[in-house]
Design a protein around this motif. Sequence first.
Motif, PDB file in Angstrom:
ATOM      1  N   GLU A 257      -4.519  -1.231  -9.843  1.00 40.35           N
ATOM      2  CA  GLU A 257      -3.167  -1.813  -9.846  1.00 40.35           C
ATOM      3  C   GLU A 257      -2.768  -2.272  -8.447  1.00 40.35           C
ATOM      4  O   GLU A 257      -2.037  -3.249  -8.296  1.00 40.35           O
ATOM      5  N   LEU A 258      -3.251  -1.570  -7.432  1.00 37.89           N
ATOM      6  CA  LEU A 258      -2.931  -1.956  -6.047  1.00 37.89           C
ATOM      7  C   LEU A 258      -3.543  -3.319  -5.735  1.00 37.89           C
ATOM      8  O   LEU A 258      -2.898  -4.170  -5.126  1.00 37.89           O
TER       9      LEU A 258
ATOM     10  N   ILE B 153       0.835  -1.205   0.000  1.00 41.07           N
ATOM     11  CA  ILE B 153       0.000   0.000   0.000  1.00 41.07           C
ATOM     12  C   ILE B 153       0.871   1.257   0.000  1.00 41.07           C
ATOM     13  O   ILE B 153       0.598   2.221  -0.718  1.00 41.07           O
TER      14      ILE B 153
ATOM     15  N   LYS C  88       3.775   1.651  -1.315  1.00 40.96           N
ATOM     16  CA  LYS C  88       4.364   1.847  -2.644  1.00 40.96           C
ATOM     17  C   LYS C  88       3.428   2.629  -3.574  1.00 40.96           C
ATOM     18  O   LYS C  88       3.867   3.248  -4.530  1.00 40.96           O
ATOM     19  N   PHE C  89       2.136   2.607  -3.260  1.00 44.95           N
ATOM     20  CA  PHE C  89       1.154   3.347  -4.053  1.00 44.95           C
ATOM     21  C   PHE C  89       0.868   4.724  -3.447  1.00 44.95           C
ATOM     22  O   PHE C  89      -0.056   5.402  -3.849  1.00 44.95           O
ATOM     23  N   ASN C  90       1.686   5.083  -2.465  1.00 47.42           N
ATOM     24  CA  ASN C  90       1.614   6.406  -1.852  1.00 47.42           C
ATOM     25  C   ASN C  90       0.254   6.705  -1.214  1.00 47.42           C
ATOM     26  O   ASN C  90      -0.217   7.840  -1.257  1.00 47.42           O
ATOM     27  N   LEU C  91      -0.378   5.686  -0.658  1.00 49.38           N
ATOM     28  CA  LEU C  91      -1.650   5.867   0.030  1.00 49.38           C
ATOM     29  C   LEU C  91      -1.403   5.921   1.537  1.00 49.38           C
ATOM     30  O   LEU C  91      -0.621   5.148   2.072  1.00 49.38           O
TER      31      LEU C  91
ATOM     32  N   GLU D 290      -1.414  -5.992  -7.229  1.00 50.02           N
ATOM     33  CA  GLU D 290      -0.173  -6.190  -6.465  1.00 50.02           C
ATOM     34  C   GLU D 290      -0.434  -6.923  -5.147  1.00 50.02           C
ATOM     35  O   GLU D 290       0.354  -7.773  -4.742  1.00 50.02           O
TER      36      GLU D 290
ATOM     37  N   PRO E 106      -6.674   2.193  -6.226  1.00 46.18           N
ATOM     38  CA  PRO E 106      -6.457   1.956  -7.659  1.00 46.18           C
ATOM     39  C   PRO E 106      -6.431   0.453  -7.975  1.00 46.18           C
ATOM     40  O   PRO E 106      -5.995  -0.353  -7.151  1.00 46.18           O
TER      41      PRO E 106
ATOM     42  N   THR F 283      -8.018   3.642   3.696  1.00 46.64           N
ATOM     43  CA  THR F 283      -7.026   4.575   3.166  1.00 46.64           C
ATOM     44  C   THR F 283      -7.657   5.936   2.886  1.00 46.64           C
ATOM     45  O   THR F 283      -8.875   6.053   2.777  1.00 46.64           O
TER      46      THR F 283
END
Length: 167
Positions: free
Chosen positions: A150-151, A116, A118-121, A154, A148, A143
């Motif tokens: 993509e998250l 999480i 890494k997705f800047n959340l 991942e 997104p 959050t």
Amino acid sequence: MWSKITGKFKGMPSQEKVVRLLLERGFQVDEHGHVVSGKIEIPHTQIAKEVGVDRRVVDATTEMILKDEELKRIFMNIHSIASFRDVAPLIGLGVIIITPDNAQNIGIISEVTGVIAKFNLSIRQAVTDDPFFTDDPKMTVITNDVIPGELVSELRKVKSVRSVTIQ
């Protein structure tokens, strides 16, 4: 630890039901034997109705808790927390529900929050079910922003994660 607590009520299944409810909900027992959440008293009749026992069982359970120093320390200091899972989507926050392969594994929270991040959340809240009380425990992460796609992809790649749900 939970099994040690409930073990003190071995052979008393009705009282064990009461103890499980108190632990699951984070209800305290005050010095007078009242079941409380903060300063709000919860009538023993309501507790009894919820678990399907007589009110006197709740009375006996709280008396036993107050007589046992270890139980007394635990139940006078336990606290409940608010979960924002169902409210978050209404106010524009993201909700991720993680079902782990095995909730007893070490590092699940670290792995999930690392992805999480890494997705800047920003994480507003993270709550996990206790596997002692829940057959299918989950981790709920709230959050600051919508999640997104993509998250999700991942998170599904994380070895300890069985499934990911977005609300």
